[in-house]
Motif scaffolding. Structure first.
Motif, PDB file in Angstrom:
ATOM      1  N   ARG A 250     -57.249   5.387 -10.577  1.00  0.00           N
ATOM      2  CA  ARG A 250     -57.192   6.721 -11.178  1.00  0.00           C
ATOM      3  C   ARG A 250     -58.562   7.197 -11.645  1.00  0.00           C
ATOM      4  O   ARG A 250     -58.899   8.372 -11.511  1.00  0.00           O
ATOM      5  CB  ARG A 250     -56.210   6.720 -12.362  1.00  0.00           C
ATOM      6  CG  ARG A 250     -55.925   8.119 -12.895  1.00  0.00           C
ATOM      7  CD  ARG A 250     -55.322   8.998 -11.809  1.00  0.00           C
ATOM      8  NE  ARG A 250     -55.109  10.368 -12.251  1.00  0.00           N
ATOM      9  CZ  ARG A 250     -56.018  11.344 -12.147  1.00  0.00           C
ATOM     10  NH1 ARG A 250     -57.208  11.096 -11.626  1.00  0.00           N
ATOM     11  NH2 ARG A 250     -55.735  12.567 -12.551  1.00  0.00           N
ATOM     12  N   VAL A 251     -59.370   6.278 -12.175  1.00  0.00           N
ATOM     13  CA  VAL A 251     -60.733   6.633 -12.586  1.00  0.00           C
ATOM     14  C   VAL A 251     -61.559   7.021 -11.360  1.00  0.00           C
ATOM     15  O   VAL A 251     -62.329   7.991 -11.388  1.00  0.00           O
ATOM     16  CB  VAL A 251     -61.400   5.463 -13.343  1.00  0.00           C
ATOM     17  CG1 VAL A 251     -62.889   5.731 -13.558  1.00  0.00           C
ATOM     18  CG2 VAL A 251     -60.704   5.242 -14.685  1.00  0.00           C
ATOM     19  N   LEU A 252     -61.382   6.272 -10.272  1.00  0.00           N
ATOM     20  CA  LEU A 252     -62.105   6.588  -9.042  1.00  0.00           C
ATOM     21  C   LEU A 252     -61.705   7.959  -8.504  1.00  0.00           C
ATOM     22  O   LEU A 252     -62.552   8.748  -8.070  1.00  0.00           O
ATOM     23  CB  LEU A 252     -61.831   5.511  -7.983  1.00  0.00           C
ATOM     24  CG  LEU A 252     -62.517   5.727  -6.624  1.00  0.00           C
ATOM     25  CD1 LEU A 252     -64.037   5.654  -6.775  1.00  0.00           C
ATOM     26  CD2 LEU A 252     -62.027   4.690  -5.614  1.00  0.00           C
ATOM     27  N   GLN A 253     -60.415   8.255  -8.540  1.00  0.00           N
ATOM     28  CA  GLN A 253     -59.937   9.558  -8.073  1.00  0.00           C
ATOM     29  C   GLN A 253     -60.581  10.686  -8.860  1.00  0.00           C
ATOM     30  O   GLN A 253     -61.057  11.676  -8.304  1.00  0.00           O
ATOM     31  CB  GLN A 253     -58.417   9.634  -8.199  1.00  0.00           C
ATOM     32  CG  GLN A 253     -57.831  10.952  -7.716  1.00  0.00           C
ATOM     33  CD  GLN A 253     -56.321  11.036  -7.940  1.00  0.00           C
ATOM     34  OE1 GLN A 253     -55.720  10.133  -8.502  1.00  0.00           O
ATOM     35  NE2 GLN A 253     -55.719  12.125  -7.518  1.00  0.00           N
ATOM     36  N   GLU A 254     -60.630  10.527 -10.192  1.00  0.00           N
ATOM     37  CA  GLU A 254     -61.238  11.566 -11.029  1.00  0.00           C
ATOM     38  C   GLU A 254     -62.740  11.648 -10.794  1.00  0.00           C
ATOM     39  O   GLU A 254     -63.323  12.740 -10.806  1.00  0.00           O
ATOM     40  CB  GLU A 254     -60.938  11.286 -12.501  1.00  0.00           C
ATOM     41  CG  GLU A 254     -61.313  12.418 -13.433  1.00  0.00           C
ATOM     42  CD  GLU A 254     -60.410  13.637 -13.298  1.00  0.00           C
ATOM     43  OE1 GLU A 254     -60.695  14.674 -13.940  1.00  0.00           O
ATOM     44  OE2 GLU A 254     -59.402  13.554 -12.559  1.00  0.00           O
ATOM     45  N   ALA A 255     -63.379  10.505 -10.568  1.00  0.00           N
ATOM     46  CA  ALA A 255     -64.819  10.493 -10.283  1.00  0.00           C
ATOM     47  C   ALA A 255     -65.120  11.288  -9.021  1.00  0.00           C
ATOM     48  O   ALA A 255     -66.078  12.073  -8.980  1.00  0.00           O
ATOM     49  CB  ALA A 255     -65.303   9.049 -10.130  1.00  0.00           C
ATOM     50  N   MET A 256     -64.302  11.122  -7.994  1.00  0.00           N
ATOM     51  CA  MET A 256     -64.495  11.846  -6.737  1.00  0.00           C
ATOM     52  C   MET A 256     -64.329  13.350  -6.932  1.00  0.00           C
ATOM     53  O   MET A 256     -65.078  14.156  -6.376  1.00  0.00           O
ATOM     54  CB  MET A 256     -63.515  11.310  -5.686  1.00  0.00           C
ATOM     55  CG  MET A 256     -63.769   9.874  -5.299  1.00  0.00           C
ATOM     56  SD  MET A 256     -62.456   9.145  -4.288  1.00  0.00           S
ATOM     57  CE  MET A 256     -62.716   9.978  -2.734  1.00  0.00           C
ATOM     58  N   VAL A 257     -63.351  13.723  -7.764  1.00  0.00           N
ATOM     59  CA  VAL A 257     -63.137  15.142  -8.061  1.00  0.00           C
ATOM     60  C   VAL A 257     -64.356  15.731  -8.756  1.00  0.00           C
ATOM     61  O   VAL A 257     -64.860  16.796  -8.384  1.00  0.00           O
ATOM     62  CB  VAL A 257     -61.886  15.325  -8.948  1.00  0.00           C
ATOM     63  CG1 VAL A 257     -61.801  16.752  -9.463  1.00  0.00           C
ATOM     64  CG2 VAL A 257     -60.625  14.986  -8.168  1.00  0.00           C
ATOM     65  N   LEU A 258     -64.842  15.043  -9.782  1.00  0.00           N
ATOM     66  CA  LEU A 258     -65.972  15.547 -10.550  1.00  0.00           C
ATOM     67  C   LEU A 258     -67.253  15.608  -9.710  1.00  0.00           C
ATOM     68  O   LEU A 258     -68.047  16.548  -9.843  1.00  0.00           O
ATOM     69  CB  LEU A 258     -66.189  14.673 -11.786  1.00  0.00           C
ATOM     70  CG  LEU A 258     -65.071  14.729 -12.832  1.00  0.00           C
ATOM     71  CD1 LEU A 258     -65.277  13.663 -13.900  1.00  0.00           C
ATOM     72  CD2 LEU A 258     -64.988  16.112 -13.468  1.00  0.00           C
ATOM     73  N   LEU A 259     -67.436  14.627  -8.854  1.00  0.00           N
ATOM     74  CA  LEU A 259     -68.623  14.621  -8.000  1.00  0.00           C
ATOM     75  C   LEU A 259     -68.572  15.730  -6.951  1.00  0.00           C
ATOM     76  O   LEU A 259     -69.588  16.341  -6.619  1.00  0.00           O
ATOM     77  CB  LEU A 259     -68.768  13.262  -7.304  1.00  0.00           C
ATOM     78  CG  LEU A 259     -69.185  12.093  -8.197  1.00  0.00           C
ATOM     79  CD1 LEU A 259     -68.992  10.765  -7.475  1.00  0.00           C
ATOM     80  CD2 LEU A 259     -70.642  12.249  -8.638  1.00  0.00           C
ATOM     81  N   LYS A 260     -67.379  16.016  -6.469  1.00  0.00           N
ATOM     82  CA  LYS A 260     -67.224  17.052  -5.432  1.00  0.00           C
ATOM     83  C   LYS A 260     -67.263  18.465  -5.995  1.00  0.00           C
ATOM     84  O   LYS A 260     -67.886  19.359  -5.428  1.00  0.00           O
ATOM     85  CB  LYS A 260     -65.881  16.866  -4.697  1.00  0.00           C
ATOM     86  CG  LYS A 260     -65.859  15.808  -3.632  1.00  0.00           C
ATOM     87  CD  LYS A 260     -64.494  15.825  -2.936  1.00  0.00           C
ATOM     88  CE  LYS A 260     -64.416  14.832  -1.805  1.00  0.00           C
ATOM     89  NZ  LYS A 260     -63.094  14.874  -1.115  1.00  0.00           N
ATOM     90  N   TYR A 261     -66.597  18.662  -7.129  1.00  0.00           N
ATOM     91  CA  TYR A 261     -66.315  20.035  -7.532  1.00  0.00           C
ATOM     92  C   TYR A 261     -66.874  20.452  -8.892  1.00  0.00           C
ATOM     93  O   TYR A 261     -66.669  21.590  -9.301  1.00  0.00           O
ATOM     94  CB  TYR A 261     -64.802  20.266  -7.513  1.00  0.00           C
ATOM     95  CG  TYR A 261     -64.218  19.999  -6.151  1.00  0.00           C
ATOM     96  CD1 TYR A 261     -64.415  20.900  -5.101  1.00  0.00           C
ATOM     97  CD2 TYR A 261     -63.514  18.828  -5.895  1.00  0.00           C
ATOM     98  CE1 TYR A 261     -63.899  20.643  -3.846  1.00  0.00           C
ATOM     99  CE2 TYR A 261     -62.996  18.573  -4.627  1.00  0.00           C
ATOM    100  CZ  TYR A 261     -63.190  19.482  -3.610  1.00  0.00           C
ATOM    101  OH  TYR A 261     -62.691  19.231  -2.371  1.00  0.00           O
ATOM    102  N   SER A 262     -67.560  19.563  -9.589  1.00  0.00           N
ATOM    103  CA  SER A 262     -68.193  19.968 -10.839  1.00  0.00           C
ATOM    104  C   SER A 262     -69.706  20.013 -10.664  1.00  0.00           C
ATOM    105  O   SER A 262     -70.245  19.494  -9.682  1.00  0.00           O
ATOM    106  CB  SER A 262     -67.831  18.996 -11.976  1.00  0.00           C
ATOM    107  OG  SER A 262     -68.658  17.839 -11.926  1.00  0.00           O
TER     108      SER A 262
END
Length: 304
Positions: A250-262
């Motif tokens: 779950r942490v990895l999933q959120e990390a990917m989101v933040l790296l892609k879209y923030s």
């Protein structure tokens, strides 16, 4: 994060105005029809988190992109969206039609726990390809929803909630039998459900000044008031994964989101995800994806 979609934005986009009583309406529900894409209109609906739940019947070849996976719809599908899971919808051709309803969490207040079902959980299946016969069945339910919604019947929303549960169960029945566990110990189920709720409650991360409070198996065991070994056994029985593995996923999933879209820098993302050092975050990310966070971000940006 800046990429979030609110209910009032939906009305602004669909109707160019927001209903007068919208702000005062806590238990919100509405229904819309999808129309064919107009010439010149983008084929991609931006990757965003929404603050509402959505059940949709959609026709047309398209693709749904999540942080860690993508699902292609060949012809037609029933989909379930929730505020915890950001996604992007990409139409692969100009043909698009269908119907969908949106509703707030409070819409089902004291009317059953719809969030307990896998179609609205992060680990569940959210998009189901339908046969022509199944489309007819689902369309019939949506027609009943629309008919009640447009009626003056005093208790119409009770009927609508029952019909939405019918759609939820229709989707659940489409899941492969292997995904439906019937013999799990009820205590293990309860502990696993509580763990996953606690884990998911920490996301999405919208403030770069916050940091995850529950980060280890011991953190969660303490919060749930169980021994860490008991928690591990329960999660293995229900999910076939360890507590640490589920947290890492779950942490990895959120990390990917933040790296892609923030637009946050790597150190801000590392802090928000509970890493005391950027190096620890880099090692964690590379271990699970091969690339380090900087390489992943560059690759993701080049694909846009």
């Amino acid at each position: 994060m800046e990429n979030s979609a609110r209910l009032n934005e939906v009305y602004q986009r669909k109707n160019d105005c927001v209903p007068e009583d919208f702000q005062n309406e806590v238990k919100h529900f509405n229904l819309f029809h999808l129309k064919p894409l107009e010439p010149g209109k983008p084929l991609v609906i931006p990757y965003r988190r929404r603050d509402f739940y959505k059940i949709m019947l959609v026709m047309g070849n398209s693709k749904v992109l999540y942080a860690d996976k993508e699902v292609e719809i060949k012809k037609q599908a029933l989909s379930f969206s929730n505020p915890m899971i950001p996604y992007q919808w990409e139409h692969l051709d100009r043909h698009r039609e269908g119907v969908y309803c949106i509703f707030s969490t409070d819409f089902f207040d004291q009317f059953g726990q719809f969030q307990q079902y896998e179609v609205f959980q992060s680990q569940g299946t959210h998009v189901f390809e339908l046969s022509d016969e199944q489309v007819t069945e689902v369309s019939s339910v949506f027609e009943k929803v629309e008919s009640e919604f447009n009626s003056d019947y005093k208790y119409k929303y009770d009927l609508i909630k029952n019909l939405l549960f019918e759609l939820i169960h229709f989707g659940l029945k489409l899941q492969p039998a292997s995904q439906i566990e019937n013999k799990l110990n009820s205590a293990s189920r309860r502990i696993a459900s509580m763990f996953l709720e606690l884990l998911e409650r920490q996301f999405p991360i919208d403030d770069l000044h916050t940091s995850l409070k529950l980060r280890t198996a011991s953190d969660f065991a303490g919060q749930l008031n169980v021994h860490v070994n008991h928690l591990n056994r329960a999660l293995r029985e229900v999910t076939e994964k360890t507590t640490t593995a589920l947290i890492a996923e779950r942490v990895l999933q959120e990390a990917m989101v933040l790296l892609k879209y923030s637009t946050w820098n790597i150190s801000d993302i590392a802090y928000a995800l509970g890493f005391s050092e950027v190096t620890h975050f880099n090692n964690f990310f590379k271990k699970h994806t091969v690339k380090n966070p900087t390489q992943f971000r560059k690759s993701a940006l080049s694909e846009k």
